[in-house]
Each structure stands twice: as structure tokens, then as C-alpha cells.
Write an enzyme that holds these catalytic residues in place. Structure first.
Site, mmCIF file in Angstrom:
data_model
loop_
_atom_site.group_PDB
_atom_site.id
_atom_site.type_symbol
_atom_site.label_atom_id
_atom_site.label_comp_id
_atom_site.label_asym_id
_atom_site.label_seq_id
_atom_site.Cartn_x
_atom_site.Cartn_y
_atom_site.Cartn_z
ATOM 1 N N ASP A 1 -9.194 0.424 1.668
ATOM 2 C CA ASP A 1 -8.241 0.013 2.709
ATOM 3 C C ASP A 1 -8.854 0.352 4.072
ATOM 4 O O ASP A 1 -8.543 1.376 4.672
ATOM 5 C CB ASP A 1 -6.917 0.762 2.485
ATOM 6 C CG ASP A 1 -5.897 0.463 3.564
ATOM 7 O OD1 ASP A 1 -6.006 -0.582 4.215
ATOM 8 O OD2 ASP A 1 -4.978 1.295 3.754
ATOM 9 N N LYS B 1 -4.839 -2.369 9.785
ATOM 10 C CA LYS B 1 -5.140 -2.468 8.361
ATOM 11 C C LYS B 1 -5.392 -3.899 7.905
ATOM 12 O O LYS B 1 -5.966 -4.112 6.837
ATOM 13 C CB LYS B 1 -3.945 -1.930 7.550
ATOM 14 C CG LYS B 1 -3.535 -0.512 7.887
ATOM 15 C CD LYS B 1 -4.426 0.480 7.202
ATOM 16 C CE LYS B 1 -3.828 1.875 7.267
ATOM 17 N NZ LYS B 1 -4.612 2.811 6.453
ATOM 18 N N THR C 1 -9.574 -5.805 3.411
ATOM 19 C CA THR C 1 -9.380 -4.896 2.281
ATOM 20 C C THR C 1 -10.380 -5.338 1.218
ATOM 21 O O THR C 1 -10.494 -6.542 0.957
ATOM 22 C CB THR C 1 -7.947 -4.993 1.705
ATOM 23 O OG1 THR C 1 -7.010 -4.746 2.752
ATOM 24 C CG2 THR C 1 -7.722 -4.002 0.576
ATOM 25 N N GLN D 1 -4.498 2.066 14.994
ATOM 26 C CA GLN D 1 -3.366 2.600 14.224
ATOM 27 C C GLN D 1 -2.561 3.606 15.047
ATOM 28 O O GLN D 1 -1.327 3.558 15.067
ATOM 29 C CB GLN D 1 -3.921 3.277 12.960
ATOM 30 C CG GLN D 1 -2.866 3.754 11.969
ATOM 31 C CD GLN D 1 -3.504 4.355 10.707
ATOM 32 O OE1 GLN D 1 -4.721 4.398 10.567
ATOM 33 N NE2 GLN D 1 -2.666 4.802 9.789
ATOM 34 N N GLU E 1 -9.101 4.215 -2.388
ATOM 35 C CA GLU E 1 -7.839 4.033 -3.095
ATOM 36 C C GLU E 1 -8.080 3.396 -4.455
ATOM 37 O O GLU E 1 -9.129 2.802 -4.709
ATOM 38 C CB GLU E 1 -6.876 3.130 -2.287
ATOM 39 C CG GLU E 1 -6.609 3.660 -0.885
ATOM 40 C CD GLU E 1 -5.379 3.038 -0.230
ATOM 41 O OE1 GLU E 1 -4.502 2.505 -0.943
ATOM 42 O OE2 GLU E 1 -5.311 3.099 1.011
ATOM 43 N N GLU F 1 -10.713 3.861 3.419
ATOM 44 C CA GLU F 1 -9.812 4.701 2.621
ATOM 45 C C GLU F 1 -10.118 4.464 1.156
ATOM 46 O O GLU F 1 -10.113 3.315 0.683
ATOM 47 C CB GLU F 1 -8.337 4.379 2.925
ATOM 48 C CG GLU F 1 -7.909 4.869 4.302
ATOM 49 C CD GLU F 1 -6.412 4.746 4.559
ATOM 50 O OE1 GLU F 1 -5.734 3.971 3.833
ATOM 51 O OE2 GLU F 1 -5.917 5.402 5.494
ATOM 52 N N HIS G 1 -4.233 13.768 1.174
ATOM 53 C CA HIS G 1 -4.483 12.927 2.347
ATOM 54 C C HIS G 1 -3.293 12.995 3.309
ATOM 55 O O HIS G 1 -3.461 13.195 4.511
ATOM 56 C CB HIS G 1 -4.731 11.484 1.901
ATOM 57 C CG HIS G 1 -4.781 10.481 3.016
ATOM 58 N ND1 HIS G 1 -5.885 10.319 3.824
ATOM 59 C CD2 HIS G 1 -3.851 9.599 3.466
ATOM 60 C CE1 HIS G 1 -5.641 9.362 4.719
ATOM 61 N NE2 HIS G 1 -4.409 8.909 4.530
ATOM 62 N N ASP H 1 0.852 -1.188 0.000
ATOM 63 C CA ASP H 1 0.000 0.000 0.000
ATOM 64 C C ASP H 1 0.888 1.238 0.000
ATOM 65 O O ASP H 1 1.685 1.441 0.915
ATOM 66 C CB ASP H 1 -0.921 -0.013 1.226
ATOM 67 C CG ASP H 1 -2.079 0.954 1.073
ATOM 68 O OD1 ASP H 1 -2.399 1.338 -0.082
ATOM 69 O OD2 ASP H 1 -2.675 1.332 2.097
ATOM 70 N N GLU I 1 -10.441 12.387 7.678
ATOM 71 C CA GLU I 1 -10.309 13.733 7.129
ATOM 72 C C GLU I 1 -11.630 14.494 7.152
ATOM 73 O O GLU I 1 -11.688 15.656 7.539
ATOM 74 C CB GLU I 1 -9.791 13.660 5.692
ATOM 75 C CG GLU I 1 -8.359 13.194 5.607
ATOM 76 C CD GLU I 1 -8.062 12.558 4.265
ATOM 77 O OE1 GLU I 1 -7.690 13.294 3.340
ATOM 78 O OE2 GLU I 1 -8.231 11.330 4.128
ATOM 79 N N ARG J 1 -8.578 3.477 13.180
ATOM 80 C CA ARG J 1 -7.707 4.612 13.522
ATOM 81 C C ARG J 1 -7.206 4.578 14.967
ATOM 82 O O ARG J 1 -6.081 5.026 15.234
ATOM 83 C CB ARG J 1 -8.462 5.927 13.288
ATOM 84 C CG ARG J 1 -8.950 6.137 11.863
ATOM 85 C CD ARG J 1 -7.822 6.123 10.870
ATOM 86 N NE ARG J 1 -8.315 6.343 9.506
ATOM 87 C CZ ARG J 1 -7.572 6.157 8.428
ATOM 88 N NH1 ARG J 1 -6.315 5.750 8.533
ATOM 89 N NH2 ARG J 1 -8.073 6.364 7.225
HETATM 90 MN MN MN Z 1 -4.104 2.985 2.725
#
Ligand code: MN
Length: 451
Positions: free
Chosen positions: A246, A266, A270, A253, A214, A212, A147, A140, A386, A250
Site C-alpha cells: 500500500d 494512497k 497499490t 497524508q 500488507e 506499507e 504499526h 484497507d 516507522e 506521508r
Molecule cells: Mn495501508
């Protein structure tokens, strides 16, 4: 890089009528590749393409004489395995497959061809799909500079971008086993988290579950160990693109990411879209790769004329959210944002060349994630982190519900569509995933704590 040819002619139509609808993701100019079988069947998944609302079984098409023997032989080896053999054969035969499919499906081919291929066609609503290939390794990247800046600001207000960002395509090695295709559901992960004010961490269901937005890139032919891939050859090693969610925890993380980067935040899930949009199909949507004035030029190994002229790819990307309450009320998913893949700070060719630059060998079916594709504006965040400024500002959905992070029952849908003046628009098809309540260890927490 793939050139434009007659298969990109916007006037081209198919004898499959639904492929000629203006809003279809799958006109004859697209011809994405995937692996499908009849819904509920226990048979092997077989290589297919999409045309309108129909799916064409490629092995059957070859047996009916619509594809050459050379391609038929490769396609047969994909059955029950994935598209890896097709990925490995090189760009020449891949282009030939596109040309033969256009010849077989275009309306000039006439009613005779339609009758011949009828047994190889099935409505898309009657098939189920699986991962397009055996994914060996998943990396990734972090090519979304908006971002990286927005997230960096949450942690380091005066120094959002780390000094390497504009020089190195940053990435980490991700997990393959929990990767699924659109329709995937997963349990809310459990994990070790620590609130900033807490003295010690605890263990339980994560509270700050996020998505996420992507783009995924799949590797075609690989490279030998110790043999890097020059930037001018990188595109020959790319098979195509998918949408990629993804999913990210948080709170997990924030506690675990230093010093070695993302891990359990993560690796639980996915989701990718099952249709691979080939590099050939994306040719009309290539754009110049540019950098803002004052930003460093990429080092020579990441810089090439073709990459500068056409390295970027215009894809309109969107995130839609549907809560369980919305679903129960028959309410459509709500659009949360839109951005463009052309805003990526690094191109897919640069990601591939950088990945192999130390001598690392890539293999057919390897997957790259682009990194979260946020746009420059505050309402273009490609994650809830975000859009809610780190969970501080809830967003309000059309039905009145609010979200800072995902709740159980929430479904997230990614959308990707390529549009350009004078070109036939193509789309990526669905990429939907749903979180369901956790408790993988049942009531009472982890086994060690059971009474
Ligand atoms: Mn990612």
C-alpha cells in the site's frame, strides 16, 4: 475452516522436478492460482497454477482430460476476465480443483501424465501475469497493532491507540483502478502538501514516499445485501491471500487525512502479488488467535471457537529494498525487516464478518488489505515511516546509501513464506514495485500554471 488432507502431506512430490526443490515457493502442496499469458502475446489472460518454475494452463489441462468437465466449464468462463467465476462457485468445487490438480501433478501419476500435460505447461519465465481477478471493491484495514501504535506515537505520544482500536477492525475504502501486479512501476505522485512551519500549502512531487507491508485477502462467494456473514462461516467466503504493498505519500497524508481519512495519499498505486495462495493451501499454517492479557475479548459477533483455535495464519513477511545505484551495480536487494502475519490484531475472518455486519454485500473478487504488518520490535517496522521514526533517523543500506523515504528508481520487494514444523514450506512469489520520476503534468507544473 479448511481441514488438512492428503494434499498437505509433506512427502508429496511432483513429476515437475523443480517443484521438489527445498527452496521453491511453489511445491505441489501450494498450487496457487493466477491469470497469465505468453509474454508479449496480445491474447486473453487464462487461469493458471504454478508448479515449481512452471505454469500450468488450467483450461488446457481440462481439455486434455486432467480436470473434470464441471471445473473445465468454470475455468473457461475465467478466460479474459479473471478468477471471479471460480471464486463464486463455493468451497466444494474449489477444494475439488486442488484435489484434481494434486492427482494430475503428483509423481505417482507417472510419465504418461507428464507426456499428456506437457502441452499445457510453460516455463514461468515465459509468461506475464495480470491481476488475478476483477476487483470490485478494495478495503484497507488497520489490523497491525504494532504499526498503529508506532504511528500513533508519532502523532500522539501519550495516547497512541485511539479508544476504538481494540473493539473495531478499522478500515477505509481504497482505490482499485491503480492496483497492479508485481512488476508495476508508477510515477512519483504529485500532490498538495503543507510543511508544519509553512503558512500555506504548495503543490508538487511528494517528498515522503513510503511503502506499507500488507497481506491482501480476496473474497470468494459474496453475501446478499442485508445478510451479514456469521464469524463461523466467514472462511467459506474467503478465496485466498496475496502480498500487498500500500504505497503511501506521508506528506500528502498528513495534510489531507482529517476528517475523512486517507484519499490521494494512497490512491495513486497499490501493488499485489499475482499468485493467490488459496485458503486450502494455508491450512497447515493456521494458528490460535490470541489477545494479550487485559485486552478486551472481541464482541460476540467477532468471536467464534474456530476463529479462536485457528483464526490466525503464520506467514513470515519481509521487505527488501533495491535502489537504482544498487541495481546498476548488480547488488542484491537489502532486507529491511521481517515480521509475522500471525501478529495481526484481527483475523481475516473477523475483517470479513465485520465488513458485512452492517448488511454491506461483499462480492467475489473484493480485496481487503490487512493494514501494515509491523512486528513488536523497533526494527520490525513495516514502513519507512516507522523504521526512520517519521523521517528523523535515516537508515543506511549495505552500499552506504541512506534513506528516510523512497527515492526515484527505488524498488521495493515484499516476501511471504509459510513454514511450520513437519510441513512443506510454501511461498507467495514476487511482489515488486518501482517508483520512477514524476511530472505527470510535464515540466512547468499543472496545466493551469503553464505560461
Ligand atoms: Mn495501508
Amino acid at each position: 475452516m479448511t481441514d488438512l488432507d492428503h494434499t498437505h502431506d509433506p512427502a508429496l512430490c511432483s513429476w515437475v522436478a523443480s517443484a521438489n526443490a527445498a527452496d521453491t515457493d511453489f511445491p505441489i502442496q501450494n498450487l496457487p492460482l493466477g491469470m497469465a499469458r505468453a509474454t508479449g502475446s496480445t491474447g486473453a489472460f487464462r487461469p493458471v497454477t504454478a508448479i515449481g518454475d512452471q505454469v500450468l494452463d488450467l483450461i488446457a489441462a481440462a481439455e486434455l482430460g486432467a480436470l473434470s468437465d464441471a471445473l473445465g466449464a468454470v475455468l473457461r468462463t475465467c478466460e479474459g476476465l479473471g478468477l471471479n467465476p471460480l471464486m463464486a462457485i463455493g468451497p466444494g468445487l474449489r477444494r475439488q480443483l486442488r484435489h484434481e490438480l494434486v492427482a494430475a501433478l503428483q509423481d505417482d501419476a507417472g510419465p504418461k501424465q507428464a507426456a499428456l500435460l506437457a502441452p499445457a505447461l510453460k516455463p514461468m519465465s515465459e509468461v506475464e501475469m495480470t491481476l488475478p481477478c476483477r476487483i470490485g471493491d478494495y478495503t484497507d484495514f488497520y489490523a497491525g497493532i504494532h504499526h498503529a501504535t508506532a504511528v500513533g506515537k508519532l502523532f500522539r505520544p501519550d495516547n497512541p491507540l485511539l479508544p476504538n482500536y481494540k473493539w473495531v477492525p478499522i478500515g477505509y475504502h481504497g482505490r482499485v483502478s491503480s492496483t497492479g501486479v508485481s512488476g508495476q512501476t508508477f510515477r512519483r505522485p504529485l500532490g498538495q502538501t503543507k510543511a508544519p512551519e509553512a503558512e500555506a500549502p504548495g503543490f508538487g512531487p511528494v517528498k515522503r514516499l513510503d511503502y506499507e507491508l500488507e497481506v491482501g485477502a480476496l473474497v470468494a462467494t459474496g453475501n446478499e445485501p442485508g445478510r451479514p456473514v456469521p464469524i463461523d462461516e466467514a472462511e467459506q467466503h474467503l478465496f485466498g491471500l496475496v502480498l500487498l504493498n500500500d504505497w503511501s505519500a506521508r506528506d500528502l497524508q498528513a495534510w489531507e487525512y482529517q476528517p475523512l481519512g486517507p484519499f490521494l495519499a494512497k490512491s495513486f498505486a497499490t501493488t499485489i502479488s499475482p499468485w493467490v495462495i488459496t485458503m486450502e493451501a494455508l491450512a497447515p499454517f493456521r494458528r490460535a488467535f490470541t489477545r494479550p492479557d487485559g485486552d478486551p475479548r472481541p464482541l460476540p459477533y467477532l468471536d467464534g471457537a474456530a476463529n479462536r483455535e485457528r483464526g490466525a495464519i503464520g506467514i513470515r513477511l519481509e521487505v527488501h529494498l533495491q535502489t537504482r545505484a544498487m541495481r546498476d551495480a548488480g547488488q542484491a536487494p537489502a532486507k529491511l525487516m521481517a515480521s509475522d502475519f500471525a501478529d495481526a490484531y484481527w483475523t481475516v475472518a473477523q475483517m470479513l464478518t465485520h465488513h458485512a455486519s452492517n448488511g454491506c454485500n461483499l462480492q467475489p473478487g473484493d480485496l481487503f488489505g490487512s493494514g501494515t504488518m509491523s512486528g513488536p520490535a523497533a526494527d520490525q517496522g513495516g514502513s519507512l515511516l516507522e523504521l526512520t521514526q517519521g523521517g528523523k533517523q535515516a537508515i543506511t543500506l549495505p552500499g552506504g546509501e541512506q534513506r528516510t523515504f523512497l527515492q526515484d528508481g527505488d524498488s521495493v520487494a515484499l516476501v511471504g513464506r509459510c513454514e511450520a514444523p513437519g510441513r512443506r514450506a510454501i511461498g507467495f512469489g514476487p511482489c515488486v514495485g518501482t517508483v520512477v520520476p514524476g511530472g505527470a503534468w510535464g515540466v512547468g507544473g499543472p496545466p493551469g500554471r503553464r505560461a
